[in-house]
Design an enzyme around this catalytic site. Structure first.
Site: not given
Ligand code: NAD
Ligand code: UD1
Length: 311
Positions: A72, A12, A116, A32, A74, A37, A185, A141, A145
């Protein structure tokens, strides 16, 4: 023009970053394993190496000849770290050490910008959470981080790797997968509401998050690469605005012009953070701009993508 490695570039956040780097004229290689992804997320102009960040050789090879690395990749799910503790640790911490280790072997060391997570603040109630708030990680997790940040300081102090980390709050936007049970969510709510199904809120629906639009996040990642900062610094990426899950469900329903049924399930206090809202002041002071996409505008853009991507 520079050559950049983006680990997790098919995901993403990574795919949006790759798009932006290519638009700015850079050459991009992605490492990747396509575990969450998709290769379709990647523009043709980017080179894809199918490999695992937990494999040090794969990382070293991918890093060779690069001017910078955005790390990125993870297993980005709190839930997954509960179900599959050892593997998430290998990828989330082991993969990050591999990236720092490969970066330090270049001469000069290759700068790294990495993701992070705000999740490391855990149940610290001192909202809005500033970077100096005590980390209180609740899950594997989050511990991994936090450990990435400690190792980033080692990479900087011991090995001279320029490194900047971002504690991302809840990022949302186009291409966030709506199909996996581990999805964020917002994408889960969109897919359930579009099917006319009630959304599930954990607990009383008053859990609060700080939702950040993907377009706002990318600008900090790219800025940090071009203005390297000393001392392995970390920054919150957040808006400072609190949204409860109930408010979120209502807003998504309103924008989709559908009724939103709410289903409550028991809360999981051992892993679910109740209140997560960040203080963006340090971020704004350093980079000079804010995460200013409103939740309504960001959801509209996300919804447009969601609607167009449905078969
Ligand atoms: P995502 O799952 O969409 O992207 C992660 C990517 O990493 C995917 O393309 C996946 O295939 C790849 N990947 C996973 N394991 C791998 C491995 N072992 N080797 C190579 N590639 C691998 O997640 P995202 O939301 O894009 O998250 C990106 C980064 O941001 C992550 O480090 C995540 O922890 C961090 N992050 C995301 C959020 C959020 O809200 N989305 C919040 C805090 C931190
Ligand atoms: C998300 C990220 C994580 C990141 C963190 C930073 C995703 C999948 N996870 O975690 O990588 O490190 O933010 O703060 O993007 N919930 C519901 N109903 C549902 C699904 C979720 O109530 O159907 C609630 C969960 O309990 C949580 C909130 O919505 O309280 C957000 O959940 P989610 O989007 O999974 O993210 P985080 O756990 O906050």
């Amino acid at each position: 023009m520079a050559r950049y490695l983006v680990t997790g570039g098919c995901g993403f956040i990574g795919s949006h970053l790759v798009e932006r780097l290519l638009a700015d004229g850079h050459e991009v290689t992605v490492l990747d394993d396509l575990s969450s992804g998709k290769s379709e997320n990647l523009p043709d102009a980017a080179a894809l190496i199918y490999g695992d960040v937990a494999d040090p050789l794969a990382v070293a090879e991918a890093m060779s000849g690069q001017d910078g690395c955005f790390h990125l990749a993870a297993i980005a799910s709190v839930e997954r770290s509960r179900d599959d503790w050892a593997r998430t640790h290998q990828v989330n911490l082991g993969g990050t050490i591999n990236v720092f280790d490969a970066a330090r072997r270049a001469d000069p060391p290759i700068p790294v910008v990495y993701a992070s997570s705000a999740a490391l603040y855990g149940d610290n109630p001192a909202v809005p959470l500033s970077e100096s708030a005590e980390p209180r990680p609740l899950t594997a997790y989050c511990v991994d981080k936090l450990a990435c940040e400690h190792y980033a300081r080692v990479a900087d102090r011991v090995h001279g790797v320029p490194v900047v980390g971002f504690r991302l709050f809840n990022v949302y936007g186009p291409r966030q997968s709506p199909i996996s049970p581990y999805s964020g969510v917002i994408s889960l709510f969109m897919s359930r509401i579009s099917r006319g199904e009630p959304v599930t809120v954990f607990g009383d629906g008053e859990l609060v998050r700080d939702f950040v639009y993907i377009g706002d996040v990318i600008q900090y990642l790219t800025a940090a690469m071009t203005q390297p900062l000393p001392g392995a610094q970390v920054f919150n990426v957040c808006t400072g605005t609190a949204t409860s899950l109930k408010q979120l469900a209502r807003l998504v329903g309103e924008l989709m012009e559908k009724d939103t049924g709410l289903q409550s399930t028991p809360p999981a206090p051992e892993r679910d953070i109740r209140v997560s809202v960040g203080d963006p002041r340090r971020l704004m002071a350093e980079f000079g701009f804010a995460c200013d996409t409103s939740l309504r505008d960001g959801l509209r853009k996300t919804l447009k993508w969601y609607t167009a991507s449905q078969p």
